[in-house]
Design an enzyme around this catalytic site. Structure first.
Site, short mmCIF file in Angstrom:
data_model
loop_
_atom_site.label_atom_id
_atom_site.label_comp_id
_atom_site.label_asym_id
_atom_site.label_seq_id
_atom_site.Cartn_x
_atom_site.Cartn_y
_atom_site.Cartn_z
N HIS A 179 50.65 60.47 -45.15
CA HIS A 179 50.03 59.29 -44.54
C HIS A 179 48.50 59.43 -44.52
CE1 HIS A 179 49.49 55.88 -41.89
NE2 HIS A 179 48.80 56.64 -41.06
N HIS A 184 44.99 57.10 -45.54
CA HIS A 184 43.68 56.90 -44.91
C HIS A 184 42.48 57.38 -45.70
CE1 HIS A 184 44.81 55.39 -40.98
NE2 HIS A 184 45.80 56.25 -40.96
N GLU A 224 45.36 50.18 -40.69
CA GLU A 224 46.76 50.50 -41.01
C GLU A 224 47.44 49.47 -41.90
OE1 GLU A 224 48.13 53.28 -40.53
OE2 GLU A 224 47.06 54.22 -38.87
N SER A 243 50.89 54.15 -47.70
CA SER A 243 51.63 55.41 -47.62
C SER A 243 53.12 55.21 -47.39
CB SER A 243 51.06 56.29 -46.50
OG SER A 243 51.26 55.67 -45.24
#
Ligand code: FE2
Length: 305
Positions: A179, A184, A224, A243
Site C-alpha cells: 500500500h 502512496h 486515498e 494498491s
C-alpha cells in the site's frame, strides 16, 4: 492511513508557505504514538498465524529502531514475502497501465518500483528527498489521525515496512509495504502533490476536532481515493485505488459516481471503510488541488487569530 481522532492541540504559529524543512526543524520521532498488532482486530488474516505475527513484530522492531536512531534499516525480505509482492505488483501493473495517472506511472518508474522485488524505504527516501524534499519514516503500526497527518506538515510520510498475509494477497486491513510503495510513495515525487500534502499536515496542526474530521475526509477522497482529469479522460492517483485491484476496477465501473472535485462538498461527504466508495471526486489538476487546500487551511489560521 489515519485512524481515530485525538483531542485538540495548541501549536505555536508557523509559516504555511514554508516548503523547505531542514533536519533540525523535525520533531522527535521517538515521541510518536502507535498501535501495534496485538491491538488489531482479530479479522486480520495473519492474526492467528504465530509465525506471521513473529515476523511482523520483527519488522516492526526495525521501524522502532528508526525512532531511536533516525536511520532506516533495510528489511531482508523472505522468498515468501517477495512472492506476495510479485503476485500483487504484477496484477496491479496491468491495471495501472489502463487506469493510473500518467504522472504516477512515470514516478513509479523513476523510483525504481518494479514487479520483481520489494523496494526498500531507504532507496525511495533518497530519491524523494532529492526530488521534492519529502522523507519517509518507518512506523510499526497505525497512528491516530492528527499525529499521522501532522507529520505531513514536515514533509514526512510515515510508512510501514511489513507485508500483508500470504492467505489474502488481494487484501489488507492495515497499511503495508504494498500500500505504501505502490499506493502512496510515487505521488510524493510530484511537487504540487507534495505541497498539497504539506498543507493537509499544516491543517492537522491547526485544526479543532471538527476541522480535523473534515481534513480526514479531504485526505480520504484525494490521497486515498482521488481521481484526476487527463486529456478528456479520468485517471487514478489515490493510494487506496492504486494498491488494490478490487478498488481500482470498482472506481472505473458503472456503480460509482465520479463527480468534479469541490472542496466544500468533499469535506462534508461521509466515506465508508466497510464497503467500496459509491462516490469519488475528480480533481482538474494537482496544482488546483493545492491552491484550493491552501485557501482552506489559511482560513484555519484566521479563525484562531
Ligand atoms: Fe493509505
Amino acid at each position: 492511513m489515519p485512524t481515530e481522532t485525538a483531542t485538540t492541540t495548541a501549536e505555536p504559529a508557523f509559516r504555511v508557505d514554508n516548503y523547505v524543512v531542514k533536519d533540525e526543524d523535525l520533531p522527535e520521532f521517538r515521541d510518536m504514538e502507535f498501535e501495534d498488532i496485538n491491538q488489531l482486530h482479530l479479522d486480520h488474516p495473519g492474526a492467528n498465524d504465530p509465525e506471521y505475527r513473529r515476523r511482523r513484530d520483527y519488522i516492526a522492531g526495525l521501524s522502532k529502531k528508526f525512532r531511536e536512531t533516525g536511520v532506516i534499516t533495510d528489511v531482508d525480505y523472505t522468498d515468501e514475502e517477495q512472492g506476495i509482492w510479485r503476485h500483487v505488483a504484477t496484477r496491479l501493473e496491468e491495471l495501472h497501465q489502463k487506469h493510473a495517472s500518467p504522472f504516477y506511472l512515470k514516478a513509479k518508474k523513476d523510483l525504481g518500483i518494479s514487479t520483481e522485488r520489494i523496494p526498500q524505504l531507504s532507496e525511495m527516501n533518497r530519491c524523494l528527498k532529492q526530488l521534492t524534499g519529502f522523507r519517509l519514516a518507518p512506523i510499526e503500526g497505525l497512528v491516530e489521525t492528527r499525529g499521522f497527518l501532522s507529520w505531513l506538515s514536515y514533509r514526512v510520510m510515515l510508512s510501514t515496512q511489513y507485508i500483508r498475509h500470504h492467505s489474502r494477497p488481494d487484501y489488507t486491513p492495515e497499511p503495508d509495504i504494498v500500500h505504501e510503495s505502490i499506493g502512496h510513495i510515487p505521488m510524493f515525487t510530484n511537487p504540487n502533490f507534495a505541497d498539497y500534502s504539506q498543507f493537509v499536515g499544516h491543517g492537522a496542526r491547526l485544526a479543532n476536532d471538527k476541522q480535523l474530521e473534515e481534513l480526514g475526509r479531504l485526505y480520504l477522497f484525494t490521497v486515498e481515493f482521488g481521481l484526476v482529469e487527463h486529456d478528456d479522460d479520468i485517471k487514478a492517483y489515490g493510494a487506496g485505488l492504486l494498491s488494490s485491484y478490487g478498488e481500482l476496477e470498482h472506481a472505473f465501473g458503472d456503480e460509482v459516481e465520479r463527480r468534479p472535485f469541490d472542496l466544500e462538498e468533499v469535506i462534508n461527504t461521509e466515506y465508508t471503510y466497510s464497503d467500496m466508495q459509491p462516490l469519488l471526486f475528480v480533481i482538474p489538476s494537482y496544482a488546483e488541488l493545492k491552491e484550493a487546500t491552501r485557501k482552506y487551511i489559511e482560513s484555519f489560521g484566521e479563525a484562531r487569530a
